[in-house]
Every structure is written in structure tokens, then in C-alpha cells.
Scaffold this motif. Structure first.
Motif, PDB file in Angstrom:
ATOM      1  N   HIS A  22      16.206  36.028 -25.043  1.00 16.93           N
ATOM      2  CA  HIS A  22      17.597  35.803 -25.449  1.00 16.93           C
ATOM      3  C   HIS A  22      18.564  36.173 -24.331  1.00 16.93           C
ATOM      4  N   LEU A  23      18.252  37.240 -23.598  1.00 19.54           N
ATOM      5  CA  LEU A  23      19.115  37.607 -22.472  1.00 19.54           C
ATOM      6  C   LEU A  23      19.104  36.529 -21.395  1.00 19.54           C
ATOM      7  N   ILE A  24      17.928  36.000 -21.105  1.00 23.80           N
ATOM      8  CA  ILE A  24      17.828  34.950 -20.084  1.00 23.80           C
ATOM      9  C   ILE A  24      18.552  33.693 -20.538  1.00 23.80           C
ATOM     10  N   ASP A  25      18.468  33.391 -21.832  1.00 24.18           N
ATOM     11  CA  ASP A  25      19.192  32.227 -22.347  1.00 24.18           C
ATOM     12  C   ASP A  25      20.700  32.379 -22.190  1.00 24.18           C
ATOM     13  N   ALA A  26      21.172  33.625 -22.164  1.00 21.81           N
ATOM     14  CA  ALA A  26      22.609  33.876 -22.046  1.00 21.81           C
ATOM     15  C   ALA A  26      23.086  33.901 -20.602  1.00 21.81           C
ATOM     16  N   VAL A  27      22.178  33.765 -19.634  1.00 18.54           N
ATOM     17  CA  VAL A  27      22.561  33.761 -18.217  1.00 18.54           C
ATOM     18  C   VAL A  27      23.022  32.358 -17.837  1.00 18.54           C
ATOM     19  N   ASP A  28      24.210  32.247 -17.234  1.00 16.45           N
ATOM     20  CA  ASP A  28      24.748  30.943 -16.860  1.00 16.45           C
ATOM     21  C   ASP A  28      24.200  30.490 -15.508  1.00 16.45           C
ATOM     22  N   ASP A  29      24.656  29.334 -15.046  1.00 13.65           N
ATOM     23  CA  ASP A  29      24.145  28.760 -13.795  1.00 13.65           C
ATOM     24  C   ASP A  29      24.496  29.605 -12.586  1.00 13.65           C
ATOM     25  N   SER A  30      25.573  30.401 -12.661  1.00 14.39           N
ATOM     26  CA  SER A  30      25.944  31.263 -11.541  1.00 14.39           C
ATOM     27  C   SER A  30      25.125  32.540 -11.489  1.00 14.39           C
ATOM     28  N   GLY A  31      24.395  32.839 -12.564  1.00 16.77           N
ATOM     29  CA  GLY A  31      23.561  34.034 -12.593  1.00 16.77           C
ATOM     30  C   GLY A  31      24.150  35.190 -13.361  1.00 16.77           C
ATOM     31  N   TYR A  32      25.253  34.967 -14.085  1.00 11.32           N
ATOM     32  CA  TYR A  32      25.914  36.048 -14.823  1.00 11.32           C
ATOM     33  C   TYR A  32      25.560  35.987 -16.303  1.00 11.32           C
TER      34      TYR A  32
ATOM     35  N   GLY B 217       0.788  -1.213   0.000  1.00 13.01           N
ATOM     36  CA  GLY B 217       0.000   0.000   0.000  1.00 13.01           C
ATOM     37  C   GLY B 217       0.821   1.263   0.000  1.00 13.01           C
ATOM     38  N   ALA B 218       2.139   1.118  -0.131  1.00 10.33           N
ATOM     39  CA  ALA B 218       2.993   2.302  -0.152  1.00 10.33           C
ATOM     40  C   ALA B 218       2.811   3.042  -1.464  1.00 10.33           C
ATOM     41  N   GLU B 219       3.069   4.315  -1.426  1.00  6.49           N
ATOM     42  CA  GLU B 219       2.944   5.112  -2.625  1.00  6.49           C
ATOM     43  C   GLU B 219       4.033   4.745  -3.612  1.00  6.49           C
ATOM     44  N   GLY B 220       3.727   4.865  -4.896  1.00  2.70           N
ATOM     45  CA  GLY B 220       4.711   4.576  -5.918  1.00  2.70           C
ATOM     46  C   GLY B 220       5.823   5.613  -5.934  1.00  2.70           C
ATOM     47  N   PHE B 221       6.957   5.232  -6.554  1.00  2.00           N
ATOM     48  CA  PHE B 221       8.085   6.154  -6.574  1.00  2.00           C
ATOM     49  C   PHE B 221       7.781   7.388  -7.423  1.00  2.00           C
ATOM     50  N   GLU B 222       6.737   7.299  -8.270  1.00  2.00           N
ATOM     51  CA  GLU B 222       6.401   8.480  -9.077  1.00  2.00           C
ATOM     52  C   GLU B 222       5.976   9.656  -8.204  1.00  2.00           C
ATOM     53  N   SER B 223       5.398   9.355  -7.027  1.00  2.07           N
ATOM     54  CA  SER B 223       4.908  10.430  -6.176  1.00  2.07           C
ATOM     55  C   SER B 223       6.034  11.230  -5.552  1.00  2.07           C
ATOM     56  N   SER B 224       7.239  10.644  -5.506  1.00  3.03           N
ATOM     57  CA  SER B 224       8.370  11.348  -4.895  1.00  3.03           C
ATOM     58  C   SER B 224       9.214  12.091  -5.911  1.00  3.03           C
ATOM     59  N   LEU B 225       8.901  11.958  -7.191  1.00  2.82           N
ATOM     60  CA  LEU B 225       9.682  12.639  -8.214  1.00  2.82           C
ATOM     61  C   LEU B 225       9.304  14.114  -8.261  1.00  2.82           C
ATOM     62  N   THR B 226      10.307  14.976  -8.204  1.00  3.20           N
ATOM     63  CA  THR B 226      10.073  16.415  -8.274  1.00  3.20           C
ATOM     64  C   THR B 226      11.018  17.022  -9.277  1.00  3.20           C
ATOM     65  N   ALA B 227      10.575  18.073  -9.908  1.00  2.00           N
ATOM     66  CA  ALA B 227      11.408  18.805 -10.864  1.00  2.00           C
ATOM     67  C   ALA B 227      11.914  20.065 -10.192  1.00  2.00           C
ATOM     68  N   GLU B 228      13.224  20.178 -10.059  1.00  2.00           N
ATOM     69  CA  GLU B 228      13.813  21.335  -9.409  1.00  2.00           C
ATOM     70  C   GLU B 228      13.688  22.543 -10.331  1.00  2.00           C
ATOM     71  N   LEU B 229      13.246  23.666  -9.771  1.00  2.00           N
ATOM     72  CA  LEU B 229      13.050  24.877 -10.549  1.00  2.00           C
ATOM     73  C   LEU B 229      14.394  25.411 -11.013  1.00  2.00           C
ATOM     74  N   SER B 230      14.511  25.638 -12.295  1.00  2.00           N
ATOM     75  CA  SER B 230      15.762  26.156 -12.845  1.00  2.00           C
ATOM     76  C   SER B 230      15.736  27.680 -12.834  1.00  2.00           C
ATOM     77  N   LEU B 231      16.927  28.254 -12.897  1.00  2.00           N
ATOM     78  CA  LEU B 231      17.037  29.711 -12.939  1.00  2.00           C
ATOM     79  C   LEU B 231      16.395  30.265 -14.207  1.00  2.00           C
ATOM     80  N   HIS B 232      16.523  29.562 -15.311  1.00  2.00           N
ATOM     81  CA  HIS B 232      15.926  30.007 -16.578  1.00  2.00           C
ATOM     82  C   HIS B 232      14.405  30.105 -16.457  1.00  2.00           C
ATOM     83  N   ASP B 233      13.779  29.075 -15.888  1.00  2.00           N
ATOM     84  CA  ASP B 233      12.323  29.097 -15.747  1.00  2.00           C
ATOM     85  C   ASP B 233      11.878  30.183 -14.766  1.00  2.00           C
ATOM     86  N   HIS B 234      12.646  30.372 -13.708  1.00  2.00           N
ATOM     87  CA  HIS B 234      12.305  31.388 -12.706  1.00  2.00           C
ATOM     88  C   HIS B 234      12.345  32.787 -13.314  1.00  2.00           C
TER      89      HIS B 234
END
Length: 509
Positions: free
Chosen positions: A171-181, A134-151
Motif C-alpha cells: 500500500h505504501l508503494i502504491d501511494a508513491v507517485d512518479d517523482s518518488g514521493y 530476413g529482418a527481425e520482426g518488430f516484436e523483437s524491438s518491443l521492450t517494457a520500461e521498468l516502472s518505479l512501482h515494480d522496482h
């Protein structure tokens, strides 16, 4: 002298690099992730290859062409300790069965003890739960971490209504790297979009007001300035401080006071304000997934003082050649082209399985020799790391230096002291004073770091002082070598360290 054609018969030797030999050489230098991708491609291309699921293969799967299965577990059982015969010192030879797979469950639990290294990873479903309970399936624990691009894109849709400006913002947002620059010059982006630079600058100013504070900056100074403006702390004195960040890094407070025109108390408060800012605003969001290092070899200490060396079966693909399917399709081949294709697939499959087995044997041989040569490191630590080069290992195991170099590339071993790349154990030699034994460069680097960590604010060691202490300890080293090792450890100079320690002491008061 007359020139005329003639026929001559000459005898000579040459090395012919066949495709199979090139493949075997290529497999040696692949990491386990690259090897898995390569094997996956071969499984898709070659219909005679199939993955070994661990069950006993049928009799038809093994033919007369030699070993057709690179079974990692059985291979490790056959080779783990046999290659260690004749080792001197702590690296003794043990003929006991040290493989848990061949011991009863009770014996395995007792033999493992506290010295057993945990295998990275684990089996699926080991958490103890099940769908039937009766335990929940592993699908219920899957989460998508919010990326800086989407934010940033979500904020852009709310802040900008003009369609053209939205395209520029995307285009500017696409040019932003993972550090935020911002990773692309504004002028280049404007030229690519065919718009004025001023318009791109205006949209960039809007994005720089998004959360997180300091995002889409072009350098560290602009990132800090954006955050200070939002805090209403970007006064003329703080502007001068941000414009002279190299002085802040060197902790040259005397020069900073002159530039900013403030006293000791104000400069301390300003520097403290700078330290509370985030120089990488994008790191709070999900970036590219980090890859976990999975060791290729396990090194464990045996009760008798020897070393147990095992290959990691998770990093060794296990393949079989389906001889039954080969016999079936060979009989149904209708043309010479089909028969040639089947024969080529069989030859490729046989060669691949042999190459995988040879690769595993070579890794085990090299790892065993490294353990024999660096026995002091595994027993006592980095201070006992010996100088070692590729030629020494190659001569000991009867291989070429290039082969050892390929084997040690992107390969890792794990022991009680951590996970290390195999190339870590190859270190240059530093001469000893007098007629003593040479020292490893890595061990000398460790001693330098240890000296600097133990220095006091009143007695900060200069490079010359470190040279003097090392020579007193039997290490003949030049000052420029000490400076090079110190810089490789990212340790500042004695003057910068003194300033930092004085600043910390004053701050503690």
C-alpha cells in the motif's frame, strides 16, 4: 382581480438545442485525440458508419442526402487557399497548386525544398526493412520500461518477510507517485488498513532505504536528508541547512551562515553538496507516457511571400455512410422498432459526417484569420505579435465569439517557429505611450525576459528600471504589471538574481 384560466396565442423566437446541434458544438471543442475516441465509439454503435480507407468509395456510398464523407485531403485541397483571398501585406493570395498529393513526384521533391515542415509521425514500415528480407520482426524491438512501482515491489519481497508488513509495504508503494514521493499521509493509510501508525512508520523506514536513494519521502527536506544519511553527510550543520531550504532557494548565504554556524567556504561546500542530490528520485524510471502534440494546421511560407495553410489530414477522421447496407437492412426490417432504429442510425451518420466537415471548415477559417491578423509574428517573431481578442476574429469570419473560443481550445498549429496552441495568438493589449499602436502582452513579456537575460551582475534591473526602459521604448506599463509578467515567467526578483549572479561569479573564481 379575479383569477381565471384562459387561452392565449403568442409568437416568439427561441433557440432549441437539439441533440444534433449539441453534438456539433461538442465536436468543435474536442482535441484530435478526443475526436478519435468519439468517432471510434460512433463506429461501434452505428452499423451504417464505416471508416474511409482512402480508396475511391463505391457509387452507392454517396446518396442524395448531401456530403457523406469528410475526406480531409480533398477538403484541404478545396479550401486551403480560397479562404485567404483579399489578405493584405505578406499574406497574399496564391492560386497555384500547393498540395504535394496532386503534383508529380519530381515536382513534389523540388517544391518542398528546405521549407517543407516534417509531418509528425510517419508511415509504418518506412525503415526500409521487411520480413521477406530476413529482418527481425518488430516484436523483437518491443521492450517494457521498468516502472518505479515494480522496482520497489521487487525490493520489498526481498527485504520484508512478514506477510502483514508486506501488505502495508504494498500500500505504501502504491501511494508513491512518479517523482518518488509518498502521496498519502501515513496516518490516513494506517486508519484505512486498521493498524498502528508506528507499524506503518517502521515499514516506511524500510522502504526509504530502497533504491533509488530518497524514495518514499514525504517532502523535499526528507528526501534530501535520506540521501545525505546514506552518504554520511547529515551532520548538525547540514541538518540546519536542510531545515532552511527556502533560504537556499533565495541564495541568502548570510542567513544560512548564521543558522548553520559555518564560514563562507563551508556554506559553499554544503550548498554544492545539496545541488548534487536528486530531488526527484523517481524520475529515472518509466512513468506515464508523454503525449506528443500533433498540430491540426500547417502554416508554410510560399515563395511569393504569402502563407500556405493546410489542415493536417491525420487529425481529421474520414467516415462514409454505407448506403448499400442501409438499403439492404431497410428491406429486411420486420417491425416499426427496427425501422425506427435504422432511420435513426442513418440520420446520426449523416449528421456526424456533416458535423466533421463543418468542424474542419471552421478550424481552417479561424486559422486563416489568425494568420492574417498575426502576419508579423510568422514573418518576424514574437516581438511583432499584435493584440488580438476573440471578438476581432469572430467579426472577421462572421461567427460568434463562443464558436471561436471552442475552435481554438486544444488545437495547435505548426510553423517554422514551432508548434503553438491557437489560443497563444490571443493576447491582451498594452497601451503605448503617446498615440502609438498598442502592444501585445505576450510581446511585452518577451521583452522583459530579453532584458533580464542580457543584464550584467553589476547592473541587475529592478522592476522600476524595467518599467523605465519599456516606457522609453514606447510601452506604457505599470510596475505591478511588470512584476506579474516576471513572476509568470518564473524569474526571481532583482535581489535574488543579484545574489545568484554574485554566487556564480564567486564560484567561477
Amino acid at each position: 382581480m379575479a383569477m381565471m384560466p384562459r387561452m392565449e396565442l403568442r409568437q416568439g423566437q427561441s433557440l432549441v438545442m437539439t441533440p444534433q446541434l449539441l453534438q456539433a458544438i461538442k465536436l468543435l471543442q474536442l482535441s484530435h485525440l478526443e475526436l478519435q475516441n468519439f468517432v471510434e465509439g460512433e463506429l461501434e454503435r452505428n452499423p451504417l458508419l464505416e471508416r474511409d480507407d482512402g480508396a475511391d468509395p463505391p457509387a452507392e456510398a454517396n446518396g442524395a442526402d448531401g456530403p457523406l464523407a469528410a475526406d480531409a485531403e480533398s477538403f484541404a485541397r478545396a479550401e486551403s487557399l480560397n479562404t485567404l483571398e483579399g489578405m493584405e501585406g505578406r499574406l497574399g493570395t496564391s492560386l497555384d497548386n500547393v498540395f504535394p498529393a496532386e503534383q508529380p513526384s519530381a515536382a513534389r521533391s523540388d517544391a518542398a525544398g528546405t521549407e517543407m515542415l516534417p509531418v509528425i509521425g510517419g508511415s509504418y514500415g518506412s525503415s526500409g526493412g521487411s520480413f521477406e528480407e530476413g529482418a527481425e520482426g518488430f516484436e523483437s524491438s518491443l521492450t517494457a520500461e521498468l516502472s518505479l512501482h515494480d522496482h520497489l515491489s521487487a525490493q520489498l519481497d526481498l527485504a520484508v518477510s512478514d506477510p502483514g508488513d508486506r501488505i502495508i509495504g504494498r500500500h505504501l508503494i502504491d501511494a508513491v507517485d512518479d517523482s518518488g514521493y509518498l502521496g498519502e499521509p501515513v496516518a490516513d493509510l494506517a486508519a484505512r488498513l486498521g493498524v498502528a501508525v508506528a507499524r506503518v512508520e517502521a515499514v516506511l523506514a524500510v522502504i526509504q532505504g530502497f533504491d533509488p536513494s530518497g524514495v518514499a519521502a514525504r517532502d523535499v527536506a526528507e528526501c534530501l536528508a535520506i540521501q545525505l544519511r546514506e552518504r554520511d553527510r547529515f551532520d548538525p550543520a547540514m541538518q540546519a541547512l536542510v531545515a532552511n531550504l527556502p533560504l537556499v532557494a533565495r541564495r541568502d548565504f548570510a542567513a544560512l551562515k548564521r543558522v548553520c554556524g559555518v564560514d563562507d567556504e563551508d556554506i559553499a561546500d554544503m550548498v554544492a553538496e545539496i545541488r548534487r542530490l536528486d530531488p526527484k528520485p523517481g524520475r529515472a524510471f518509466g512513468g506515464s507516457a508523454a503525449e506528443t502534440v500533433v498540430p491540426d494546421v500547417f502554416i508554410r511560407a510560399a515563395p511569393d511571400g504569402s502563407w500556405l495553410i493546410d489542415l493536417n489530414p491525420d487529425t481529421l477522421p474520414r467516415l462514409l455512410v454505407n448506403q448499400t447496407y442501409h438499403a439492404r437492412v431497410s428491406k429486411s426490417a420486420r417491425s416499426d422498432q427496427e425501422r425506427a432504429f435504422i432511420a435513426e442510425c442513418l440520420q446520426t451518420a449523416n449528421w456526424l459526417t456533416r458535423s466533421l466537415e463543418q468542424r474542419a471548415r471552421t478550424i481552417l477559417k479561424v486559422a486563416s484569420e489568425i494568420v492574417r491578423q498575426q502576419d508579423g509574428f510568422f514573418a518576424h517573431g514574437v516581438e511583432h505579435l499584435r493584440p488580438l481578442n476573440l471578438k476581432t476574429v469572430a467579426d472577421a469570419i462572421g461567427m460568434h465569439e463562443s464558436t471561436v473560443s471552442r475552435v481554438t481550445s486544444n488545437k495547435y498549429l505548426t510553423c517554422s517557429r514551432g508548434v503553438f496552441e491557437m489560443k497563444y495568438f490571443f493576447s491582451a493589449a498594452i497601451a503605448a505611450t503617446g498615440y502609438g499602436e498598442a502592444h501585445s502582452a505576450e510581446a511585452v513579456r518577451f521583452r522583459i525576459k530579453q532584458m533580464i537575460d542580457e543584464e550584467s551582475p553589476r547592473e541587475v534591473l529592478s522592476d522600476d528600471a524595467i518599467v523605465t526602459r519599456l516606457k522609453a521604448g514606447g510601452i506604457d506599463i505599470a510596475r505591478r504589471t511588470v512584476a506579474k509578467y516576471r513572476e509568470s515567467l518564473r524569474i526571481p526578483s532583482s535581489m535574488e538574481r543579484r545574489r545568484e549572479k554574485v554566487a556564480m561569479a564567486l564560484g567561477g573564481r
